[in-house]
Design a protein around this motif. Structure first.
Motif, PDB file in Angstrom:
ATOM      1  N   MET A  44       0.820  -1.210   0.000  1.00 46.24           N
ATOM      2  CA  MET A  44       0.000   0.000   0.000  1.00 46.24           C
ATOM      3  C   MET A  44       0.853   1.260   0.000  1.00 46.24           C
ATOM      4  O   MET A  44       0.596   2.204  -0.756  1.00 46.24           O
ATOM      5  CB  MET A  44      -0.931  -0.007   1.214  1.00 46.24           C
ATOM      6  CG  MET A  44      -1.702   1.284   1.418  1.00 46.24           C
ATOM      7  SD  MET A  44      -2.968   1.563   0.158  1.00 46.24           S
ATOM      8  CE  MET A  44      -4.268   0.489   0.783  1.00 46.24           C
ATOM      9  N   PHE A  45       1.873   1.298   0.850  1.00 46.79           N
ATOM     10  CA  PHE A  45       2.644   2.524   1.038  1.00 46.79           C
ATOM     11  C   PHE A  45       4.013   2.491   0.363  1.00 46.79           C
ATOM     12  O   PHE A  45       4.804   3.410   0.557  1.00 46.79           O
ATOM     13  CB  PHE A  45       2.819   2.810   2.531  1.00 46.79           C
ATOM     14  CG  PHE A  45       1.526   2.944   3.279  1.00 46.79           C
ATOM     15  CD1 PHE A  45       0.603   3.916   2.923  1.00 46.79           C
ATOM     16  CD2 PHE A  45       1.222   2.096   4.334  1.00 46.79           C
ATOM     17  CE1 PHE A  45      -0.594   4.042   3.610  1.00 46.79           C
ATOM     18  CE2 PHE A  45       0.033   2.223   5.023  1.00 46.79           C
ATOM     19  CZ  PHE A  45      -0.886   3.197   4.656  1.00 46.79           C
ATOM     20  N   LYS A  46       4.286   1.437  -0.397  1.00 48.52           N
ATOM     21  CA  LYS A  46       5.578   1.305  -1.085  1.00 48.52           C
ATOM     22  C   LYS A  46       6.741   1.443  -0.104  1.00 48.52           C
ATOM     23  O   LYS A  46       7.694   2.205  -0.320  1.00 48.52           O
ATOM     24  CB  LYS A  46       5.694   2.339  -2.211  1.00 48.52           C
ATOM     25  CG  LYS A  46       4.654   2.177  -3.310  1.00 48.52           C
ATOM     26  CD  LYS A  46       4.863   3.179  -4.422  1.00 48.52           C
ATOM     27  CE  LYS A  46       3.843   2.989  -5.534  1.00 48.52           C
ATOM     28  NZ  LYS A  46       3.968   1.682  -6.218  1.00 48.52           N
ATOM     29  N   ILE A  47       6.636   0.706   1.008  1.00 48.94           N
ATOM     30  CA  ILE A  47       7.683   0.737   2.026  1.00 48.94           C
ATOM     31  C   ILE A  47       8.860  -0.112   1.549  1.00 48.94           C
ATOM     32  O   ILE A  47       8.676  -1.268   1.165  1.00 48.94           O
ATOM     33  CB  ILE A  47       7.154   0.198   3.373  1.00 48.94           C
ATOM     34  CG1 ILE A  47       5.976   1.054   3.855  1.00 48.94           C
ATOM     35  CG2 ILE A  47       8.256   0.177   4.414  1.00 48.94           C
ATOM     36  CD1 ILE A  47       5.306   0.514   5.094  1.00 48.94           C
ATOM     37  N   PRO A  48      10.067   0.421   1.550  1.00 51.71           N
ATOM     38  CA  PRO A  48      11.218  -0.365   1.091  1.00 51.71           C
ATOM     39  C   PRO A  48      11.570  -1.462   2.086  1.00 51.71           C
ATOM     40  O   PRO A  48      11.258  -1.378   3.277  1.00 51.71           O
ATOM     41  CB  PRO A  48      12.339   0.684   0.992  1.00 51.71           C
ATOM     42  CG  PRO A  48      11.954   1.736   1.984  1.00 51.71           C
ATOM     43  CD  PRO A  48      10.449   1.780   1.969  1.00 51.71           C
ATOM     44  N   ILE A  49      12.198  -2.503   1.583  1.00 49.67           N
ATOM     45  CA  ILE A  49      12.689  -3.565   2.456  1.00 49.67           C
ATOM     46  C   ILE A  49      13.955  -3.057   3.127  1.00 49.67           C
ATOM     47  O   ILE A  49      14.931  -2.713   2.469  1.00 49.67           O
ATOM     48  CB  ILE A  49      12.983  -4.848   1.657  1.00 49.67           C
ATOM     49  CG1 ILE A  49      11.725  -5.294   0.895  1.00 49.67           C
ATOM     50  CG2 ILE A  49      13.468  -5.950   2.574  1.00 49.67           C
ATOM     51  CD1 ILE A  49      10.544  -5.614   1.786  1.00 49.67           C
ATOM     52  N   MET A  50      13.932  -3.001   4.470  1.00 47.24           N
ATOM     53  CA  MET A  50      15.034  -2.393   5.214  1.00 47.24           C
ATOM     54  C   MET A  50      15.609  -3.365   6.225  1.00 47.24           C
ATOM     55  O   MET A  50      14.924  -4.259   6.722  1.00 47.24           O
ATOM     56  CB  MET A  50      14.537  -1.144   5.966  1.00 47.24           C
ATOM     57  CG  MET A  50      14.046  -0.023   5.080  1.00 47.24           C
ATOM     58  SD  MET A  50      13.395   1.357   6.051  1.00 47.24           S
ATOM     59  CE  MET A  50      11.834   0.685   6.602  1.00 47.24           C
ATOM     60  N   ASP A  51      16.877  -3.175   6.523  1.00 42.67           N
ATOM     61  CA  ASP A  51      17.487  -3.826   7.668  1.00 42.67           C
ATOM     62  C   ASP A  51      16.898  -3.225   8.937  1.00 42.67           C
ATOM     63  O   ASP A  51      16.411  -2.094   8.930  1.00 42.67           O
ATOM     64  CB  ASP A  51      19.006  -3.613   7.638  1.00 42.67           C
ATOM     65  CG  ASP A  51      19.711  -4.354   8.763  1.00 42.67           C
ATOM     66  OD1 ASP A  51      20.049  -3.681   9.757  1.00 42.67           O
ATOM     67  OD2 ASP A  51      19.920  -5.561   8.653  1.00 42.67           O
ATOM     68  N   HIS A  52      16.924  -3.983  10.036  1.00 45.44           N
ATOM     69  CA  HIS A  52      16.269  -3.503  11.251  1.00 45.44           C
ATOM     70  C   HIS A  52      16.934  -2.253  11.824  1.00 45.44           C
ATOM     71  O   HIS A  52      16.363  -1.599  12.692  1.00 45.44           O
ATOM     72  CB  HIS A  52      16.232  -4.613  12.311  1.00 45.44           C
ATOM     73  CG  HIS A  52      17.572  -4.972  12.892  1.00 45.44           C
ATOM     74  ND1 HIS A  52      18.484  -5.728  12.206  1.00 45.44           N
ATOM     75  CD2 HIS A  52      18.137  -4.679  14.077  1.00 45.44           C
ATOM     76  CE1 HIS A  52      19.563  -5.895  12.952  1.00 45.44           C
ATOM     77  NE2 HIS A  52      19.380  -5.268  14.090  1.00 45.44           N
ATOM     78  N   LYS A  53      18.139  -1.890  11.336  1.00 49.05           N
ATOM     79  CA  LYS A  53      18.806  -0.677  11.811  1.00 49.05           C
ATOM     80  C   LYS A  53      18.657   0.488  10.842  1.00 49.05           C
ATOM     81  O   LYS A  53      19.069   1.601  11.146  1.00 49.05           O
ATOM     82  CB  LYS A  53      20.288  -0.971  12.051  1.00 49.05           C
ATOM     83  CG  LYS A  53      20.542  -1.966  13.188  1.00 49.05           C
ATOM     84  CD  LYS A  53      22.030  -2.181  13.396  1.00 49.05           C
ATOM     85  CE  LYS A  53      22.259  -3.178  14.543  1.00 49.05           C
ATOM     86  NZ  LYS A  53      23.705  -3.420  14.771  1.00 49.05           N
ATOM     87  N   ASP A  54      18.095   0.232   9.674  1.00 50.14           N
ATOM     88  CA  ASP A  54      17.951   1.286   8.667  1.00 50.14           C
ATOM     89  C   ASP A  54      16.645   2.043   8.856  1.00 50.14           C
ATOM     90  O   ASP A  54      15.670   1.509   9.367  1.00 50.14           O
ATOM     91  CB  ASP A  54      17.967   0.700   7.254  1.00 50.14           C
ATOM     92  CG  ASP A  54      19.314   0.101   6.904  1.00 50.14           C
ATOM     93  OD1 ASP A  54      20.294   0.500   7.546  1.00 50.14           O
ATOM     94  OD2 ASP A  54      19.374  -0.760   6.005  1.00 50.14           O
ATOM     95  N   VAL A  55      16.637   3.294   8.426  1.00 47.35           N
ATOM     96  CA  VAL A  55      15.412   4.098   8.384  1.00 47.35           C
ATOM     97  C   VAL A  55      15.386   4.842   7.059  1.00 47.35           C
ATOM     98  O   VAL A  55      16.299   5.603   6.753  1.00 47.35           O
ATOM     99  CB  VAL A  55      15.338   5.112   9.555  1.00 47.35           C
ATOM    100  CG1 VAL A  55      14.085   5.964   9.417  1.00 47.35           C
ATOM    101  CG2 VAL A  55      15.328   4.398  10.884  1.00 47.35           C
ATOM    102  N   ARG A  56      14.359   4.593   6.273  1.00 46.56           N
ATOM    103  CA  ARG A  56      14.205   5.276   4.995  1.00 46.56           C
ATOM    104  C   ARG A  56      12.744   5.641   4.791  1.00 46.56           C
ATOM    105  O   ARG A  56      11.862   5.041   5.390  1.00 46.56           O
ATOM    106  CB  ARG A  56      14.685   4.387   3.842  1.00 46.56           C
ATOM    107  CG  ARG A  56      16.184   4.247   3.751  1.00 46.56           C
ATOM    108  CD  ARG A  56      16.560   3.396   2.565  1.00 46.56           C
ATOM    109  NE  ARG A  56      16.302   1.992   2.806  1.00 46.56           N
ATOM    110  CZ  ARG A  56      16.317   1.062   1.859  1.00 46.56           C
ATOM    111  NH1 ARG A  56      16.539   1.401   0.606  1.00 46.56           N
ATOM    112  NH2 ARG A  56      16.085  -0.200   2.159  1.00 46.56           N
ATOM    113  N   ALA A  57      12.511   6.593   3.924  1.00 42.58           N
ATOM    114  CA  ALA A  57      11.141   6.989   3.601  1.00 42.58           C
ATOM    115  C   ALA A  57      10.560   6.030   2.573  1.00 42.58           C
ATOM    116  O   ALA A  57      11.273   5.273   1.917  1.00 42.58           O
ATOM    117  CB  ALA A  57      11.118   8.422   3.070  1.00 42.58           C
ATOM    118  N   CYS A  58       9.231   6.069   2.436  1.00 42.80           N
ATOM    119  CA  CYS A  58       8.546   5.243   1.445  1.00 42.80           C
ATOM    120  C   CYS A  58       8.835   5.780   0.040  1.00 42.80           C
ATOM    121  O   CYS A  58       9.198   6.946  -0.144  1.00 42.80           O
ATOM    122  CB  CYS A  58       7.042   5.243   1.699  1.00 42.80           C
ATOM    123  SG  CYS A  58       6.566   4.701   3.351  1.00 42.80           S
ATOM    124  N   SER A  59       8.630   4.926  -0.945  1.00 47.72           N
ATOM    125  CA  SER A  59       8.878   5.313  -2.340  1.00 47.72           C
ATOM    126  C   SER A  59       7.650   6.004  -2.925  1.00 47.72           C
ATOM    127  O   SER A  59       7.082   5.570  -3.930  1.00 47.72           O
ATOM    128  CB  SER A  59       9.251   4.073  -3.160  1.00 47.72           C
ATOM    129  OG  SER A  59      10.378   3.434  -2.624  1.00 47.72           O
TER     130      SER A  59
END
Length: 738
Positions: free
Chosen positions: A241-256
């Protein structure tokens, strides 16, 4: 030839190698095409014609075709489109009341394909070689989908639901609805509903969604897993739904999600976001949505001021951290997030599954709640807690009793399953049940190839690799078999975890009916798709039907589902993560619906039933804070107290406070006791530590003065060399300088 040798067993001649279903082909390539192993234009056309031969539903044709576009490698679709565009657009022709096709009708079909490709997370259709759609010239497909609900019917259903709510449900409903109506009056509109199994959480969430949609407002329903999303009306996975990127548990990124895009406009119009099974979501996924909402709405409040409601149960499974341990799991779940303390906490406590006179099952429900908070290396199931059986075979026979008489009965498989902690046991049980089906067996073999063309590995190596995230190379299926979808092929209808019963098997498609959820009994078609294997030691691509047998599933996969009969297999492997045993036992509503086999262990000269292992992380529960609107801190205050780190930043040295230390501490920092003791033992004159420090500083000072004198001498020498040479001869100046 190599592909044929891999897929055909026992050829006795070159001619038999080129023979497929009794037809002798002139070349190996033609034989491979006949097996459907090539990802070429001809194979795609055969797949489309198989769909047409089985159904007249053009919307389903376009949905299946969109899945093929997103999950396959054939890029140039122009030839396929020109040959089949009449088939894709025939329903639009009839809808317009015309007898001849024109460009507008084809554009209607392309617009619909583009919408379905977007739904699958794909790109613009022109990137696949198709003509461009009228994107931007028509109203947004995404927004139109979220507004396409039958408002009259929803209003009637909401009215009925309100009359059946208990006090806890009604309190949560009224609190959140009041906040939606007056969201601008509050600095924080975040909620968390703590709801153990059986308290009517899904009922409440759907009531909230239906209420807003019946008033033409947009409410987005997402869940952390695909199977949990199917329980919500219009639900989808949060990542989809929100185009959330696949992240490592320590990463923080915005949605696409880009500003001024269709997704951004949808978020701007949203009144409520519902996120189910939030406890098993990585906190960084919710953080990514928060960052995106603030950016899109231009509002620095939590979620941009939009009412956000998440729900879950701390007794259930935490986020899975690949290669991580207990600390990583605890650090990655929602309670460890910066926004947790600012959420308003609500709770559902009454088990709506129980009747007033159901004493036995009430005890089962109470034992379940205790199980979820009490760790034990050797957990003995209480009396009347499930039905204990004596063997794996008895477990299978009890769960799937009278299988031979019901192998085509959808309702029979709808609410029964066997769950176990590991994928190895899942495969074992699936094979046992599958062999009992009487129908003809079909074997589909995958086409495997390397992602990196520079790596030369034989195809047989890829064929031998088995991973739970991808289908088997040699996929054996029968009509009536129950399978699970492994990807979000057509959300929200077909999500990762959706179970279907196969009703027909073709060379290029699988036809089946959905077993559970909002789309129960609806017919679906699955094509072969290309999946990347990224969780194996060798990365490669596999083209295969994206399904696996599903008479059994892992405990993690079962979360969010409820069954009438559930078998729990713990003989070869025990629960190893927080909440697994609780989740396994809470998949049913009564004690006699849970069938348990834990195996046996030797005790002296006899054997005794093995106890279960109940893994519970006590620190997960903490102290539930009673947060009110007045005491709840604003998002800005929360972020300031616990900074949100999107990237590594240089620390602010102006705020560093240097602590005061004593003279003795300073001496120990400059010269440890071992250094002083070593000098004394070496025969040095006994001096105090402070005298030795002063001596060291004096030596350093003298060395510094010598360095300054030498530096001055070098500069003077360079000046003399420069004065003796013409100023234009830089090469000699540089040489002398060196």
């Amino acid at each position: 030839m190599r592909m044929l040798l891999t897929h055909k067993k026992g050829p006795v001649s070159f001619e038999s190698l080129r023979t497929v279903e009794g037809v002798i082909y002139d070349s190996y390539r033609e034989a491979v095409k006949a097996l459907g192993l090539l990802n070429d234009e001809e194979t795609w056309l055969k797949t489309i014609m198989e769909i047409i031969s089985y159904t007249n539903d053009r919307d389903q044709l376009r949905s299946t075709y969109a899945s093929m576009l997103v999950f396959s490698d054939l890029e140039d679709q122009r030839g396929i489109w020109e040959e089949t565009k009449d088939l894709f657009a025939s329903d639009f022709l009839y809808a317009r009341g015309l007898t001849e096709y024109n460009e507008e009708i084809y554009r209607d079909a392309l617009d619909d394909i583009q919408e379905k490709v977007n739904n699958n997370g794909g790109a613009k259709i022109e990137e696949y070689g198709l003509p461009p759609s009228r994107d931007g010239k028509k109203s947004s497909n995404i927004i139109r989908r979220e507004k396409s609900y039958n408002k009259t019917r929803l209003a009637e259903e909401v009215k009925e639901k309100l009359t059946t709510m208990n006090t806890d449900q009604r309190h949560c409903y009224d609190t959140i609805m009041e906040r939606v109506k007056n969201s601008k009056n509050y600095s924080n509109n975040g909620f968390f509903i703590n709801a153990p199994g059986g308290t009517g959480k899904s009922f409440l969430l759907n009531a909230l969604l239906d209420t807003l949609r019946s008033t033409e407002k947009i409410a987005l329903a997402v869940a952390s897993s695909g199977i949990a999303a199917t329980v919500l009306h219009g639900g989808r996975t949060a990542h989809n739904m929100f185009k959330i990127p696949i992240m490592d548990h320590k990463d923080v990124r915005a949605c696409s999600v880009k500003r001024n895009s269709e997704h951004a406009r949808l978020l701007e119009m949203t009144s409520l976001i519902v996120w189910d099974e939030a406890v098993m979501a990585n906190k960084n996924a919710i953080t990514a949505l928060d960052i995106t909402m603030r950016d899109v709405l231009g509002n620095d409040l939590f979620m941009g001021g939009v009412v956000f409601m998440c729900a879950g149960d701390f007794r259930q499974i935490l986020p899975v951290v690949r290669g991580g341990g207990r600390g990583d799991e605890i650090d990655s779940f929602i309670r460890s997030s910066y926004f947790w303390s600012s959420l308003t906490h609500l709770e559902l406590t009454k088990n709506v599954r129980l009747k007033n006179n159901d004493v036995l099952n009430r005890g089962f429900a109470e034992d379940l709640l205790k199980l979820g908070v009490t760790p034990s290396d050797e957990y003995e199931f209480p009396l009347n807690f499930g039905v204990l059986v004596d063997s794996r075979e008895e477990l299978v026979n009890t769960v799937y009793s009278n299988l031979e008489d019901n192998f085509l009965n959808v309702s029979y498989f709808e609410k029964r399953v066997i769950i176990t902690p590991t994928n190895d046991d899942v495969d074992c049980v699936n094979n046992i049940v599958f062999k009992r089906l009487k129908n003809e067996e079909f074997v589909y073999r995958s086409e495997d190839k390397s992602i990196d063309n520079e790596i030369d590995i034989q195809t047989s190596v890829y064929n031998s690799i088995n991973s739970p995230s991808i289908p088997l190379h040699e996929l054996k299926l029968k009509i009536g078999a129950v399978v699970m979808v492994l990807r979000n092929i057509c959300p929200p209808k077909l999500c990762n975890g959706t179970r279907i019963m196969i009703t027909n098997l073709k060379k290029h498609i699988i036809v089946g009916n959905i077993l559970t959820g909002a789309y129960k009994d609806e017919q679906v078609m699955l094509p072969k798709v290309t999946l990347d294997s990224t969780d194996t030691s060798v990365f490669f691509k596999r083209k295969q039907f994206p399904v696996r047998l599903c008479y059994a599933m892992t405990i993690n996969k079962s979360q969010g589902q409820t069954f009438d009969t559930c078998g729990l297999l713990l003989d070869s492997s025990q629960c190893f993560a927080h909440g697994q045993l609780y989740v396994a036992c809470s998949r049913v509503t009564s004690h006699d619906s849970l069938i348990i086999y834990t195996g046996y262990r030797k005790n002296g000269d006899s054997y005794e039933r093995k106890p279960a292992h109940n893994c519970v992380y006590k620190e997960v529960f903490g102290v539930v804070q009673e947060v009110t609107d007045k005491k709840s801190p604003s998002v800005n205050e929360t972020i300031n107290s616990t900074p949100l780190r999107v990237a590594e930043e240089e620390p602010d040295h102006s705020t560093v406070v240097i602590p005061s230390i004593s003279e003795e501490q300073a001496i120990n920092m400059i010269m440890p006791d071992e250094f002083y003791r070593d000098n004394v033992e070496a025969g040095e004159d006994t001096v105090s530590p402070m005298e030795m420090v002063e001596k060291i500083l004096e030596v350093n000072e003298n060395a510094g003065k010598k360095f300054e004198r030498r530096e001055k001498e070098l500069k003077e020498e360079a000046e003399r060399c420069s004065a003796q040479l013409p100023l234009t001869d830089y090469s000699e100046v540089n040489a002398q300088g060196r």
